[in-house]
Design a protein around this motif. Sequence first.
Motif, mmCIF file in Angstrom:
data_model
loop_
_atom_site.group_PDB
_atom_site.id
_atom_site.type_symbol
_atom_site.label_atom_id
_atom_site.label_comp_id
_atom_site.label_asym_id
_atom_site.label_seq_id
_atom_site.Cartn_x
_atom_site.Cartn_y
_atom_site.Cartn_z
ATOM 1 N N GLU A 1 0.807 -1.222 0.000
ATOM 2 C CA GLU A 1 0.000 0.000 0.000
ATOM 3 C C GLU A 1 0.837 1.267 0.000
ATOM 4 O OE1 GLU A 1 0.021 -1.631 4.296
ATOM 5 O OE2 GLU A 1 -0.256 -2.420 2.264
ATOM 6 N N SER B 1 -0.759 8.796 -5.050
ATOM 7 C CA SER B 1 -1.685 8.014 -5.867
ATOM 8 C C SER B 1 -2.215 8.780 -7.074
ATOM 9 C CB SER B 1 -2.857 7.527 -5.004
ATOM 10 O OG SER B 1 -3.569 8.621 -4.468
ATOM 11 N N SER C 1 -4.283 -0.233 -9.053
ATOM 12 C CA SER C 1 -5.612 -0.837 -8.947
ATOM 13 C C SER C 1 -5.893 -1.732 -10.139
ATOM 14 C CB SER C 1 -6.688 0.243 -8.838
ATOM 15 O OG SER C 1 -6.534 0.986 -7.647
#
Length: 206
Positions: free
Chosen positions: A51, A60, A154
């Motif tokens: 993460e 991100s 993702s």
Amino acid sequence: MSLFQNDADFKMDVLREVGNIGAGNAATAMSRLLNKPVDMAVPTVSLLPFEEISERVGGSEAIVVAIFLRVDGDAPGNMFFIISKDSARRILQGLLSFEAGEEDEYTEMELSALCEIGNILAGSYLSSLGDLTGLYMSPSVPSIAVDMAGAILSYGLLQFGTMGDDALLIDTTFLEGNQEAEGHFFLIPDPESFEKLFRSLGVPVE
């Protein structure tokens, strides 16, 4: 990170050796491909939770260029080579001698060239890991994307299924005169693959 609670320094030394050998092999392979000297700094190697990958490449929402592929074989996992837009442009201009283009746009040829750089790096790091462990590891055909780092990771989760908890990070720096271009190479072994890797290296995992 439980595998690293004991003999952590020794295990990181082993992983650093993988990075050093892989970087040397990658520089040699790219020199032959480009018919010019390619210099790479000694890579820094670290381990981080999956993460935290986005934060290491600017967050991100940072727009990055990412080459990603699946590793099949005895110790399966996933690989990502992630570079910033600035580093991508430096690699294209300094290393590959492409003319300056739009910072946010890439031609099909530019993307193909960047994908090949990522492919060479992936093959070199996997080869060094395979030579040291005796394990068979085969990379899939790489894909390339220009998007937000979080979206790319993702997509990788959707494409490849559940990722392992830990990522091996090899920070790679290309040198061209007084110019530097940095890339972040992530190997994310599937659950249980780290244990297989260390056992094959003769490193205790208990």
